[in-house]
Design an enzyme around this catalytic site. Structure first.
Site, short mmCIF file in Angstrom:
data_model
loop_
_atom_site.label_atom_id
_atom_site.label_comp_id
_atom_site.label_asym_id
_atom_site.label_seq_id
_atom_site.Cartn_x
_atom_site.Cartn_y
_atom_site.Cartn_z
CB CYS A 1 66.64 54.92 45.17
SG CYS A 1 65.13 55.85 44.78
CB CYS B 1 65.50 54.47 40.03
SG CYS B 1 66.70 54.92 41.28
CE1 TYR C 1 30.68 32.91 45.79
CE2 TYR C 1 29.30 34.86 45.55
CZ TYR C 1 30.49 34.26 45.94
OH TYR C 1 31.46 35.04 46.48
CD GLU D 1 26.91 30.92 39.90
OE1 GLU D 1 27.64 31.13 40.87
OE2 GLU D 1 26.11 29.95 39.84
CB CYS E 1 65.68 58.16 40.13
SG CYS E 1 64.60 57.98 41.56
CE LYS F 1 35.81 41.08 37.01
NZ LYS F 1 36.73 42.15 37.24
CB CYS G 1 67.78 58.86 44.55
SG CYS G 1 67.93 57.70 43.19
CG ASP H 1 30.63 45.18 42.00
OD1 ASP H 1 31.57 44.71 42.67
OD2 ASP H 1 30.69 46.26 41.41
CE LYS I 1 33.91 38.56 39.70
NZ LYS I 1 33.88 39.74 40.58
S1 IVH Z 1 32.57 31.80 42.76
C1 IVH Z 1 36.16 29.42 43.68
N1 IVH Z 1 30.39 33.00 41.96
O1 IVH Z 1 33.84 37.23 42.72
C2 IVH Z 1 35.11 30.31 43.20
N2 IVH Z 1 32.10 34.34 42.91
O2 IVH Z 1 36.76 37.28 41.83
C3 IVH Z 1 34.93 31.49 44.05
N3 IVH Z 1 31.56 36.70 43.08
O3 IVH Z 1 35.54 36.81 45.72
C4 IVH Z 1 33.94 32.45 43.67
N4 IVH Z 1 29.53 36.57 42.24
O4 IVH Z 1 33.23 37.75 45.84
C5 IVH Z 1 31.60 33.15 42.52
N5 IVH Z 1 28.38 33.90 41.27
C6 IVH Z 1 29.58 34.07 41.81
C7 IVH Z 1 30.06 35.33 42.23
C8 IVH Z 1 31.35 35.42 42.76
C9 IVH Z 1 30.44 37.37 42.76
C10 IVH Z 1 32.78 37.32 43.62
C11 IVH Z 1 33.30 36.74 44.89
C12 IVH Z 1 34.74 36.40 44.67
C13 IVH Z 1 35.04 37.16 43.43
C14 IVH Z 1 36.07 36.43 42.62
#
Ligand code: IVH
Length: 715
Positions: A464, A458, A246, A134, A434, A340, A437, A138, A136
């Site tokens: 320091c 350092c 989700y 699915e 450093c 990512k 210091c 943002d 991710k």
């Molecule tokens: S699952 C245990 N599904 O990504 C699983 N997270 O780095 C928990 N996020 O803090 C997350 N889309 O804010 C999941 N389809 C998705 C997501 C998602 C965005 C974010 C979420 C979480 C972060 C993890």
């Protein structure tokens, strides 16, 4: 200050009667007025008006802002430090922690994720394994608690254990149902998902902000976060926030309520949708690495047309029973990963290279850049990591470089544009002393491997000022002692003035302050009677703290909060912990062996700890601190069982589950898992092929059992 006639008239009008233009003038006046009274009260200890009159000013300011959210000023009293604490959000502990995700960047990371799962579950390459894919989103994650189908709480992620209660703001988001409708709704369920803002809504919000002369948001994510974390829900109500569900906190509750009908993540999502939640339409069930990659490419290609920001793909093992078996490593599930999308890039000039000195003395080079926008955010600093990195990329002051930024990570210099380099640019000379210091800064050589450490450190240690200050800042930071009102700025000032030089000093501040009224804190710039007593109260609140936070706060190299938790769980209380650390310097000792055998802690961390506690200065620091604070033993949520508190060692081949899974299961049941047998071992689980450990266990009279006997004991 004399008021003009027009001002006087405005100040007398009811909020309801104010036109927008008048409201703007009135907000400017209130901001000034409140700032003036703040100064009179805090700095001069000479208030001109009483508390009720002051509160009335603030309330009027709030009411006007609520009516005209677009007019909220950058210098609005609501943003000012020292604003009434009772306005802030209360904390909201998560009954099931909100985890983060591990990252994958390359196809090979995705393949490794899949094979790790197969290994852990002892699944052959051919056995089918469903993976839900699915987007991710943002935005920012949120946990919504429903009791008997009614929304009772909305909480931000916070540090994963404790978030902020934003229920009143959540109630203004129309996409989030306040009452669930449908079948098999558990009596209690946390629904988790992402709050985000669409591109279109983001653009029009910024237009409104600009028209009102208010602050512009850098990107939709910041706009969503800023809108949700408003103290006044009326402002949130005016912001177009959206939501995708989700996950749920506790899928077992859902499985049970459905009588077993729900068995997979995709079932969970379909069920959430049936109860009224928006879910992402692009999600799909996939099978092997090739199908995961194809999905990643497909969604990546559609990214620009979605109308909202996504920063990757999340893959999740679809079968909930398998998810439960896989469990977690520190703060991320083994059954999910975020793949990512590549970072966004831009071109700019390196104006200088600064050297920062961190908590453990590491000198980190930072490129100061001509400001440039990368992925919607203005970037003016980028990390250069270390000396070798500068050398390898041959970054010089004056160079044109390409910088990139991915998600929340610090921007990085990816490459130098050599064709644009002026002929006479000198190479960058990394300092060998450093910059703070002046002490020698060295790169250690690992005695075992002969390799030179990437970091130059350092050698000034706590002597320091940069290191001492950074350690103190770490000590009071959010995941450590979390002392409100004591931030970076205050630590810098207190350190400079020799008020606080080590952690223990924080806890004697009040006492010393009382003893020397002439130099009292309240007479300092930026402080007053009220803020000082607040600070002392915040310090008093932390005179007692959990062992895990205590360990983390010390700022020992390689000991992050997950490791600190592992240590706290293993040693239980501060006395045992301190005693064990003091005895662990000799690497042949039982103490060192036990330490390096704790799951998740290896030789490197163990050595870092034992060296830290061997150092006289550190011991003194810890002992001084312990005179002023109490350290609470930490109770971790484990299922109590016949093996709770026992130390177990696994050896030989296990047939039913992998070693990793066996370990995780034992720990969930409250046992400690060690890697080798010693006098402290209670149980040795020996599979076929067990060798020296079995012999040693017999010598020590340790109880030995087969895998089947062990499973019978724990099931
Ligand atoms: S699952 C245990 N599904 O990504 C699983 N997270 O780095 C928990 N996020 O803090 C997350 N889309 O804010 C999941 N389809 C998705 C997501 C998602 C965005 C974010 C979420 C979480 C972060 C993890």
């Amino acid at each position: 200050m004399t008021k003009t006639n027009a001002d006087k008239r405005l100040a007398e009008l009811d909020v309801d009667e104010l036109e927008e233009a008048e409201a703007a003038v009135e907000l400017a006046r209130l901001s000034n007025e409140i700032a003036r009274h703040d100064e009179l009260y805090h700095r001069d200890d000479a208030p001109l008006i009483d508390d009720a009159a002051y509160d009335a000013l603030r309330q009027r300011n709030e009411a006007i802002e609520a009516k005209y959210p677009a007019l909220i000023r950058e210098d609005s009293p609501r943003h000012r430090v020292g604003a009434a604490v009772n306005e802030a959000f209360s904390s909201a502990p998560h009954s099931v922690p909100m985890l983060s995700l591990g990252n994958a960047f390359e196809q090979s990371d995705v393949e490794e994720f899949l094979s790790r799962i197969r290994r852990f579950l002892s699944l052959s390459e051919e056995a089918p394994l469903e993976i839900a894919g699915e987007p991710k989103i943002d935005g920012l994650s949120i946990s919504l608690t429903y009791e008997n189908g009614k929304l009772v709480r909305g909480a931000t992620r916070g540090d994963g254990q404790v978030g902020e209660d934003v229920t009143r703001n959540i109630l203004t988001i129309s996409e989030i149902p306040t009452t669930l409708e449908g079948n098999d709704i558990p009596a209690l369920i946390d629904v988790r998902g992402e709050i985000y803002m669409s591109h279109a809504d983001f653009l029009s919000l910024n237009e409104r902000q600009e028209a009102a002369g208010a602050k512009l948001f850098a990107n939709p994510r910041n706009a969503a976060a800023g809108s949700l974390r408003q103290l006044d829900p009326k402002i949130t109500a005016g912001r177009p926030l959206k939501f995708f569900a989700y996950a749920v906190g506790d899928s077992a509750a859902m499985i049970e309520a459905s009588g077993g009908r729900i068995a997979t993540h995709s079932d969970v999502i379909a069920e959430l949708q049936s109860w009224g939640f928006p879910t992402n339409p692009l999600s799909r069930v996939l099978s092997d690495a090739a199908s995961l990659m194809a999905f990643y490419d497909e969604v990546g290609a559609a990214r620009a047309t979605l109308g909202y920001d996504i920063d990757g793909i999340v893959y999740k093992v679809n079968d909930l029973a398998l998810q439960a078996r896989l469990g977690f490593v520190s703060r991320a599930p083994r059954w999910a990963i975020a793949h990512k999308f590549p970072a966004e890039k831009a071109m700019t000039i390196v104006e200088a290279i600064d050297i920062q000195v961190g908590r453990t003395g590491v000198l980190t080079p930072v490129a100061k850049l001509a400001p440039v926008t990368v992925g919607g955010v203005v970037v003016s600093n980028a990390t250069l990591h270390n000396e070798d990195e500068i050398e390898r990329k041959d970054v010089r002051v004056g160079d044109w470089v390409i910088v990139q930024r991915a998600g929340d990570v610090i921007p990085q210099v990816v490459e130098v544009m050599l064709n644009k380099r002026a002929a006479d640019l000198p190479r960058f000379e990394f300092p060998t002393r450093c910059p703070v210091c002046g002490t020698k800064a060295e790169r250690a050589i690992d005695p075992k491997t002969g390799r030179t450490d990437a970091a130059r450190r350092c050698l000034g240690g706590f002597g320091c000022p940069a290191q001492a200050k950074e350690q103190l800042k770490h000590f009071v930071s959010r995941s450590a002692y979390d002392i409100e009102g004591l931030g970076d700025k205050q630590i810098d000032a207190f350190y400079e003035d020799e008020l606080v030089r080590e952690p223990a000093d924080i806890f004697t501040l009040a006492q010393r302050d009382e003893a020397s009224p002439l130099t009292s804190l309240k007479n300092r710039d930026g402080w007053g009677e009220k803020s000082v007593s607040k600070l002392f109260a915040a310090i008093d609140e932390r005179r007692s703290i959990g062992l895990d936070r205590f360990i983390f706060a010390l700022g020992i190299r390689h000991v992050g909060s997950a490791t600190a938790r592992d240590l706290a769980r293993f040693y239980g209380n501060v006395e045992s912990f301190y005693q064990a650390m003091s005895a662990a310097y000799d690497e042949e000792s039982d103490a060192f062996q036990a330490l390096s055998n704790i799951d998740g802690i290896g030789q490197v961390v163990a050595r870092s700890l034992s060296h830290y506690f061997h150092e006289q200065l550190n011991r003194a620091k810890v002992e001084n601190l312990l005179q002023h604070v109490e350290v609470e033993p930490v109770e971790f949520e484990t299922i109590s069982s016949d093996v709770s508190g026992k130390t177990v060692v696994f050896t030989g081949k296990l047939e039913e589950m992998s070693r990793g899974e066996a370990k995780a299961l034992a720990e969930r049941l409250g046992a400690k898992v060690a890697g080798s047998v010693s006098g402290n071992t209670d149980i040795l689980v020996a599979g076929p092929g067990a060798g020296s450990k079995l012999k040693k266990a017999e010598e020590h009279g340790v109880q030995v059992m087969t895998e089947a006997e062990w499973l019978a004991l724990v099931s």
